[in-house]
Design a protein around this motif. Structure first.
Motif, mmCIF file in Angstrom:
data_model
loop_
_atom_site.group_PDB
_atom_site.id
_atom_site.type_symbol
_atom_site.label_atom_id
_atom_site.label_comp_id
_atom_site.label_asym_id
_atom_site.label_seq_id
_atom_site.Cartn_x
_atom_site.Cartn_y
_atom_site.Cartn_z
ATOM 1 N N LYS A 165 -6.872 10.043 16.278
ATOM 2 C CA LYS A 165 -7.352 11.038 15.502
ATOM 3 C C LYS A 165 -6.152 11.914 15.060
ATOM 4 O O LYS A 165 -5.331 12.179 15.745
ATOM 5 C CB LYS A 165 -8.081 12.045 16.699
ATOM 6 N N ILE A 166 -6.605 12.435 13.656
ATOM 7 C CA ILE A 166 -5.295 13.033 13.247
ATOM 8 C C ILE A 166 -5.562 14.680 13.539
ATOM 9 O O ILE A 166 -6.458 15.154 12.752
ATOM 10 C CB ILE A 166 -5.161 12.853 11.520
ATOM 11 N N ASP A 167 -5.114 14.951 14.672
ATOM 12 C CA ASP A 167 -5.471 16.452 15.108
ATOM 13 C C ASP A 167 -4.212 17.334 15.188
ATOM 14 O O ASP A 167 -4.136 18.376 15.782
ATOM 15 C CB ASP A 167 -6.032 16.235 16.440
ATOM 16 N N GLY A 168 -3.036 17.147 14.698
ATOM 17 C CA GLY A 168 -1.847 17.474 14.623
ATOM 18 C C GLY A 168 -0.925 17.273 15.923
ATOM 19 O O GLY A 168 0.482 17.771 16.187
ATOM 20 N N SER A 169 -1.521 16.646 17.073
ATOM 21 C CA SER A 169 -0.586 16.430 18.057
ATOM 22 C C SER A 169 0.192 15.023 17.650
ATOM 23 O O SER A 169 -0.178 14.530 16.912
ATOM 24 C CB SER A 169 -1.414 16.161 19.225
ATOM 25 N N ILE A 170 1.075 14.811 18.552
ATOM 26 C CA ILE A 170 1.931 13.599 18.348
ATOM 27 C C ILE A 170 1.291 12.570 19.120
ATOM 28 O O ILE A 170 0.951 12.499 20.460
ATOM 29 C CB ILE A 170 3.361 13.784 18.923
ATOM 30 N N HIS A 171 0.973 11.233 18.415
ATOM 31 C CA HIS A 171 0.542 10.011 19.075
ATOM 32 C C HIS A 171 1.500 9.102 19.164
ATOM 33 O O HIS A 171 2.663 8.905 18.240
ATOM 34 C CB HIS A 171 -0.559 9.600 18.312
ATOM 35 N N ILE A 185 0.847 -1.409 0.003
ATOM 36 C CA ILE A 185 -0.033 0.031 0.092
ATOM 37 C C ILE A 185 0.895 1.177 0.157
ATOM 38 O O ILE A 185 1.857 1.136 0.720
ATOM 39 C CB ILE A 185 -0.748 0.071 1.207
ATOM 40 N N LEU A 186 0.459 2.266 -0.631
ATOM 41 C CA LEU A 186 1.299 3.544 -0.692
ATOM 42 C C LEU A 186 0.709 4.271 0.493
ATOM 43 O O LEU A 186 -0.067 4.849 0.508
ATOM 44 C CB LEU A 186 0.832 4.276 -2.228
ATOM 45 N N LEU A 187 1.782 4.283 1.321
ATOM 46 C CA LEU A 187 1.556 4.969 2.669
ATOM 47 C C LEU A 187 2.260 6.285 2.668
ATOM 48 O O LEU A 187 2.999 6.515 1.709
ATOM 49 C CB LEU A 187 2.420 4.112 3.809
ATOM 50 N N CYS A 188 2.179 7.036 3.606
ATOM 51 C CA CYS A 188 2.853 8.337 3.583
ATOM 52 C C CYS A 188 4.169 8.239 3.791
ATOM 53 O O CYS A 188 4.405 7.084 4.298
ATOM 54 C CB CYS A 188 2.104 9.215 4.645
ATOM 55 N N SER A 189 5.102 9.363 3.675
ATOM 56 C CA SER A 189 6.335 9.179 3.930
ATOM 57 C C SER A 189 6.797 8.861 5.164
ATOM 58 O O SER A 189 5.948 9.229 6.387
ATOM 59 C CB SER A 189 7.136 10.440 3.682
ATOM 60 N N VAL A 229 4.190 10.468 9.155
ATOM 61 C CA VAL A 229 4.289 11.916 9.074
ATOM 62 C C VAL A 229 3.010 12.313 9.085
ATOM 63 O O VAL A 229 2.587 13.124 9.876
ATOM 64 C CB VAL A 229 5.057 12.507 7.876
ATOM 65 N N ASP A 230 2.197 11.916 8.040
ATOM 66 C CA ASP A 230 0.812 12.402 7.951
ATOM 67 C C ASP A 230 -0.120 12.351 9.254
ATOM 68 O O ASP A 230 -0.774 13.297 9.501
ATOM 69 C CB ASP A 230 -0.143 11.749 6.841
ATOM 70 N N SER A 231 0.030 11.102 9.917
ATOM 71 C CA SER A 231 -0.632 11.028 10.900
ATOM 72 C C SER A 231 -0.055 11.370 12.488
ATOM 73 O O SER A 231 -0.553 11.595 13.610
ATOM 74 C CB SER A 231 -1.337 9.801 11.344
ATOM 75 N N ARG A 232 1.143 11.805 12.020
ATOM 76 C CA ARG A 232 2.265 12.329 13.286
ATOM 77 C C ARG A 232 2.005 11.283 14.525
ATOM 78 O O ARG A 232 2.087 11.574 15.750
ATOM 79 C CB ARG A 232 1.729 13.653 13.866
#
Length: 516
Positions: A397-403, A7-11, A508-511
């Protein structure tokens, strides 16, 4: 629907976790590698999948119901893995040799009474009939939908040779793989004849390429015919112990050319054979049966293999390769070769986990299920393993915070992770406890983690880490010093991968930091 095999995932930021950093999208695919059958012991015990035993499983295929069929070159059986159980699908053990190993033979009949001898490649046709390359019997066997086993092509007496003609009169020499088209045409990797054979729907056997006349002086001074290498017209092309076959969407054939350490491609419309991956400048050392193997990822013509065997085409048109002597599963796609599971030093072992921490030992075949899962015949570990695409927890949740995710569970923090000097820093207590470590912060200058006989000591503001396992101790360095902020002790995520022996990835995209 579950994601397809590649699958083409994010970097992705890998173990070093220095930002920003990207890798090829195919390499960014994350997998969970698990054992689905086999205890690792050597035997033929049936029953619960993880308690069952195998004798160097060789090839496998996925049936329409999702179950697996596995051939055994030393058990002489075809086993089935279904609903968490392993059973004998076809074949019997009628005797054992002086080492206690099963003895094979050539007997047709009902599948519960038939006898095989070193069955390897296995494939199904559109009607559900099974075909097996019964290697040491030098024949192709068929198991019809009613469970009858017949010798479909080759000598009914198991005589080896090289002869075309009607299927019952043709001769083969140690065939090891099969591929079947929608119209019933069967291709056979006739390994020790160094050729690809074709069995027409009417049962006529023909040889597609040129036989080899390369002779080498083998052990004891005897002269032995070996395989050779040549691209070009199909009728003039040469192979060296071809052992894996896979049809692509156009009906053309990939060939795992084991003795040449290559992946070849037969284009039937053009009538040509080309080398699509591996070193085209094949050179044989003096009196060598095979070209020299190696291990290199990258551009297809710069990639190197070491006895590639079973192969399988994925939904996106790429090719999975069981690179047996490199103890790896490789992937050829869009002119590049990457490693899906394995290490570039060909390290072997029996370890489940992430794609970089897992270890295989002489994988011999790969198969792709309808949902994209990849199954591997891990021959020397006597196991069947599965590669499943890693899926982030649905609640993330993709909310800008680091998970931070441990496996499939999001780690809850009472203080947020942060990025300092291009390093992801995390509060140590929550992460360590999620991995089963006890955390001691009684000394305000130190952090001590313990788990069983393992003790790890970090000093605030220091790059040195002391690690003890039993009576053995060592000191290592990390790339960013622990610090205290808001009464929380922060450590670099890289510490988790290097000192706690976990695979750590950054999406990267989901941090999201993924710990597996």
């Amino acid at each position: 629907m579950k994601r397809k095999a590649i699958i083409l995932l994010c970097s992705m930021l890998t173990i070093a976790l220095m930002l920003p950093f990207t890798v090829n999208a195919k390499a960014a695919e994350l997998y969970d590698i698990t054992t689905v059958a086999g205890s690792g012991n050597f035997g033929v015990q049936n029953g619960a999948s993880l308690s069952a035993t195998f004798l160097t499983p060789q090839a496998l295929t996925v049936l329409k119901d999702g179950s697996l069929l596995v051939t055994g070159s030393q058990s002489h059986l075809i086993r089935q893995i279904k609903d968490g159980q392993v059973s004998v699908f076809a074949g019997i053990t009628f005797d054992t040799d002086h080492l206690g190993l099963p003895v094979g033979g050539l007997v047709d009949g009902k599948k519960g009474e038939a006898i095989f001898q070193s069955p390897r490649g296995i494939a199904t046709d559109t009607s559900g009939n099974l075909y097996i390359a019964d290697s040491d019997n030098n024949v192709i066997r068929k198991i019809d939908t009613r469970g009858n086993v017949t010798t479909f092509a080759g000598s009914p007496d198991g005589v080896m040779g090289m002869k075309d003609g009607k299927s019952g009169q043709a001769l083969f020499y140690h065939p090891t793989d099969i591929a079947i088209t929608a119209n019933g045409t069967i291709y056979v990797a006739d390994t020790l004849n160094h050729v690809i054979r074709k069995i027409s729907p009417t049962g006529i056997v023909t040889t597609l390429n040129s036989s080899s006349d390369r002779a080498v002086q083998a052990y004891g001074g005897e002269v032995e015919l070996a395989g050779d290498y040549k691209d070009g017209k199909l009728s003039e092309a040469k192979f060296n112990e071809p052992s894996g076959l896979a049809l692509d969407a156009e009906g053309n054939l990939y060939v795992s050319d084991s003795g040449n350490q290559l992946v070849r491609y037969i284009d039937f419309s053009e009538g040509t054979v080309t080398t699509v991956a591996g070193n085209k400048d094949v050179v044989y050392p003096r009196d060598a049966l095979y070209a020299i193997g190696d291990y290199v990822d990258g551009k297809a013509d710069e990639a190197r293999f070491d006895f590639p065997k079973g192969i399988a085409v994925t939904a996106e048109g790429g090719l999975l390769i069981a690179d047996s002597s490199n103890n790896a599963v490789r992937y050829y796609f869009e002119g590049k070769v990457i490693t899906i599971v394995g290490t570039l030093d060909a390290d072997f072992g029996d370890v489940d986990g992430g794609e970089r921490t897992a270890r295989l030992h002489h994988p011999t075949d790969v198969a792709v299920a309808a949902n994209g899962d990849i199954y591997v015949a891990d021959a020397y570990n006597n196991k069947i393993k599965k590669l499943s695409a890693y899926v982030l927890p649905a609640e993330l949740k993709i909310d800008g915070s680091i998970h931070v995710v441990n496996g499939s569970k999001i780690i809850a923090f009472d203080a947020k992770p942060e990025i300092i000097n291009n390093r992801v820093m995390v509060p140590v207590r929550a992460v360590a406890e999620s991995l089963g470590y006890e955390v001691n912060l009684s000394d305000p200058t130190k952090v001590v983690l313990t788990k069983g006989d393992i003790s790890i000591e970090l000093t605030i503001g220091s790059l040195n880490v002391k690690k003890s396992v039993g009576n053995l101790a060592e000191t290592a360095a990390i790339d960013s010093a622990p610090y205290i902020k808001d009464n929380r002790t922060y450590v670099p995520v890289r510490f988790i991968s290097e000192q706690l022996s976990k695979q750590v990835d950054w999406l990267v995209d989901s941090r999201a930091v993924i710990i597996r």
